[in-house]
Design a protein around this motif. Structure first.
Motif, PDB file in Angstrom:
ATOM      1  N   ASP A 260      54.077  27.185  53.175  1.00  0.00           N
ATOM      2  CA  ASP A 260      54.651  27.437  51.892  1.00  0.00           C
ATOM      3  C   ASP A 260      54.205  28.772  51.155  1.00  0.00           C
ATOM      4  N   LEU A 261      55.100  29.528  50.645  1.00  0.00           N
ATOM      5  CA  LEU A 261      54.785  30.677  49.953  1.00  0.00           C
ATOM      6  C   LEU A 261      55.223  30.421  48.571  1.00  0.00           C
ATOM      7  N   HIS A 262      54.100  31.032  47.620  1.00  0.00           N
ATOM      8  CA  HIS A 262      54.338  30.790  46.293  1.00  0.00           C
ATOM      9  C   HIS A 262      54.290  32.046  45.455  1.00  0.00           C
ATOM     10  N   SER A 263      54.982  32.082  44.224  1.00  0.00           N
ATOM     11  CA  SER A 263      54.871  33.270  43.396  1.00  0.00           C
ATOM     12  C   SER A 263      54.791  32.880  41.857  1.00  0.00           C
ATOM     13  N   PHE A 264      53.508  33.276  41.381  1.00  0.00           N
ATOM     14  CA  PHE A 264      53.430  32.788  40.067  1.00  0.00           C
ATOM     15  C   PHE A 264      52.894  34.144  39.157  1.00  0.00           C
ATOM     16  N   PRO A 265      52.824  33.759  37.753  1.00  0.00           N
ATOM     17  CA  PRO A 265      52.458  34.996  37.067  1.00  0.00           C
ATOM     18  C   PRO A 265      51.200  35.571  37.382  1.00  0.00           C
ATOM     19  N   THR A 266      51.160  37.007  37.224  1.00  0.00           N
ATOM     20  CA  THR A 266      49.827  37.590  37.381  1.00  0.00           C
ATOM     21  C   THR A 266      48.539  37.116  36.597  1.00  0.00           C
ATOM     22  N   ARG A 267      47.423  36.957  37.232  1.00  0.00           N
ATOM     23  CA  ARG A 267      46.251  36.561  36.380  1.00  0.00           C
ATOM     24  C   ARG A 267      45.256  37.898  36.485  1.00  0.00           C
ATOM     25  N   ARG A 268      44.407  37.919  35.653  1.00  0.00           N
ATOM     26  CA  ARG A 268      43.237  39.107  36.050  1.00  0.00           C
ATOM     27  C   ARG A 268      42.668  38.947  37.062  1.00  0.00           C
ATOM     28  N   SER A 269      42.154  39.969  37.751  1.00  0.00           N
ATOM     29  CA  SER A 269      41.392  39.895  39.048  1.00  0.00           C
ATOM     30  C   SER A 269      39.920  39.375  38.681  1.00  0.00           C
ATOM     31  N   SER A 270      39.488  39.588  37.711  1.00  0.00           N
ATOM     32  CA  SER A 270      38.012  39.243  37.418  1.00  0.00           C
ATOM     33  C   SER A 270      38.071  37.682  37.076  1.00  0.00           C
ATOM     34  N   ASP A 271      39.311  37.011  36.722  1.00  0.00           N
ATOM     35  CA  ASP A 271      39.482  35.530  36.307  1.00  0.00           C
ATOM     36  C   ASP A 271      39.381  34.978  37.728  1.00  0.00           C
ATOM     37  N   LEU A 272      40.408  35.655  38.849  1.00  0.00           N
ATOM     38  CA  LEU A 272      40.388  35.114  40.075  1.00  0.00           C
ATOM     39  C   LEU A 272      39.176  35.211  40.647  1.00  0.00           C
ATOM     40  N   TRP A 273      38.482  36.146  40.690  1.00  0.00           N
ATOM     41  CA  TRP A 273      37.075  36.053  41.196  1.00  0.00           C
ATOM     42  C   TRP A 273      35.856  35.105  40.885  1.00  0.00           C
ATOM     43  N   SER A 274      35.985  34.803  39.467  1.00  0.00           N
ATOM     44  CA  SER A 274      35.471  33.928  38.940  1.00  0.00           C
ATOM     45  C   SER A 274      35.671  32.515  39.599  1.00  0.00           C
ATOM     46  N   TRP A 275      37.172  32.415  39.548  1.00  0.00           N
ATOM     47  CA  TRP A 275      37.478  31.010  39.947  1.00  0.00           C
ATOM     48  C   TRP A 275      37.030  30.788  41.465  1.00  0.00           C
ATOM     49  N   ALA A 276      37.365  31.814  42.401  1.00  0.00           N
ATOM     50  CA  ALA A 276      36.655  31.698  43.786  1.00  0.00           C
ATOM     51  C   ALA A 276      35.348  31.580  43.931  1.00  0.00           C
ATOM     52  N   LEU A 277      34.501  32.055  43.088  1.00  0.00           N
ATOM     53  CA  LEU A 277      33.070  31.854  43.241  1.00  0.00           C
ATOM     54  C   LEU A 277      32.638  30.517  42.729  1.00  0.00           C
ATOM     55  N   ASP A 278      33.211  29.910  41.569  1.00  0.00           N
ATOM     56  CA  ASP A 278      32.760  28.720  41.050  1.00  0.00           C
ATOM     57  C   ASP A 278      34.021  28.096  40.680  1.00  0.00           C
ATOM     58  N   PRO A 279      34.778  27.504  41.622  1.00  0.00           N
ATOM     59  CA  PRO A 279      36.055  26.703  41.145  1.00  0.00           C
ATOM     60  C   PRO A 279      35.971  25.440  40.635  1.00  0.00           C
ATOM     61  N   PRO A 280      36.995  25.226  39.538  1.00  0.00           N
ATOM     62  CA  PRO A 280      37.135  24.088  38.918  1.00  0.00           C
ATOM     63  C   PRO A 280      36.725  22.640  39.713  1.00  0.00           C
ATOM     64  N   ALA A 281      36.194  21.679  39.152  1.00  0.00           N
ATOM     65  CA  ALA A 281      35.992  20.578  39.813  1.00  0.00           C
ATOM     66  C   ALA A 281      37.262  20.077  40.145  1.00  0.00           C
ATOM     67  N   THR A 282      37.464  19.654  41.197  1.00  0.00           N
ATOM     68  CA  THR A 282      38.810  18.816  41.722  1.00  0.00           C
ATOM     69  C   THR A 282      38.274  17.520  42.594  1.00  0.00           C
ATOM     70  N   PRO A 283      39.366  16.437  42.725  1.00  0.00           N
ATOM     71  CA  PRO A 283      38.972  15.312  43.021  1.00  0.00           C
ATOM     72  C   PRO A 283      38.728  15.575  44.427  1.00  0.00           C
ATOM     73  N   THR A 284      37.936  14.564  45.233  1.00  0.00           N
ATOM     74  CA  THR A 284      37.786  14.908  46.486  1.00  0.00           C
ATOM     75  C   THR A 284      39.057  14.267  47.259  1.00  0.00           C
ATOM     76  N   PRO A 285      39.611  14.741  48.174  1.00  0.00           N
ATOM     77  CA  PRO A 285      40.750  14.562  49.060  1.00  0.00           C
ATOM     78  C   PRO A 285      40.350  13.162  49.737  1.00  0.00           C
ATOM     79  N   HIS A 286      41.223  12.162  49.947  1.00  0.00           N
ATOM     80  CA  HIS A 286      40.964  10.865  50.532  1.00  0.00           C
ATOM     81  C   HIS A 286      41.799  10.598  51.718  1.00  0.00           C
ATOM     82  N   THR A 287      42.950  11.683  51.687  1.00  0.00           N
ATOM     83  CA  THR A 287      43.999  11.515  52.874  1.00  0.00           C
ATOM     84  C   THR A 287      44.201  13.152  53.217  1.00  0.00           C
ATOM     85  N   THR A 288      44.929  13.281  54.318  1.00  0.00           N
ATOM     86  CA  THR A 288      45.057  14.475  54.731  1.00  0.00           C
ATOM     87  C   THR A 288      46.245  15.269  53.721  1.00  0.00           C
ATOM     88  N   ASN A 289      47.229  14.255  53.072  1.00  0.00           N
ATOM     89  CA  ASN A 289      48.342  14.828  52.060  1.00  0.00           C
ATOM     90  C   ASN A 289      47.440  15.442  51.035  1.00  0.00           C
TER      91      ASN A 289
END
Length: 159
Positions: free
Chosen positions: A1-30
């Motif tokens: 899947d290829l996605h295209s979304f509005p631009t975010r600041r690079s520093s925001d993305l780095w922050s997210w990559a290093l400390d991602p928001p909590a998301t639920p643990t996946p219990h299935t492959t889907n």
């Protein structure tokens, strides 16, 4: 899947990559595929192309296995951003009767051609390797001709 979304600041993305928001643990492959889609959407503003290859059938994931695969997906993207100039990231999720494998491969020009065997393993990869081994699986991180590949293979049962 290829996605295209509005631009975010690079520093925001780095922050997210290093400390991602909590998301639920996946219990299935889907559910894990949905997490990979979310990662794709988050980082698509960087110009990266994303491809996700899901397994043909949805399979249950024991909680510890889902947690490790979730971490592996994040670590694969974070490492690509830290150590390469990727143009694309491919998530490939596959299953057998007994195992689940997540491969995260970035494509582009590596900034450092030093073999990973010559560099000390960083905290993220070391922690992921220890988690995988504790669960009865494996984790490999290897350079490829066009980037880097992180592969995590785990049992579909708790160790």
């Amino acid at each position: 899947d290829l996605h295209s979304f509005p631009t975010r600041r690079s520093s925001d993305l780095w922050s997210w990559a290093l400390d991602p928001p909590a998301t639920p643990t996946p219990h299935t492959t889907n559910q894990l595929v949905e997490i990979m889609k979310s990662l794709s959407q988050t980082f698509s503003s960087t110009g990266l192309g994303f491809r996700i290859t899901p397994p043909p059938d949805d399979r249950p994931l024991p909680t510890p296995i889902g947690e490790i695969l979730h971490i592996a997906a994040h670590e694969g993207v974070a490492n690509a951003l830290r150590h390469s100039h990727p143009t694309a990231i491919h998530f490939h999720l596959s299953t057998t009767d007994d195992t689940v494998t997540l491969m995260v491969e970035d494509h582009g020009d590596p900034t450092d051609t030093t073999s990973t065997s010559e560099k000390p393993e960083g905290y993220g990869l070391r922690s992921l390797r220890e988690r995988a081994e504790h669960a009865g699986g494996t984790m490999t991180a290897t350079p490829t001709p066009t980037g880097f590949q992180l592969t995590t293979m785990l049992p579909l049962r708790e160790a």
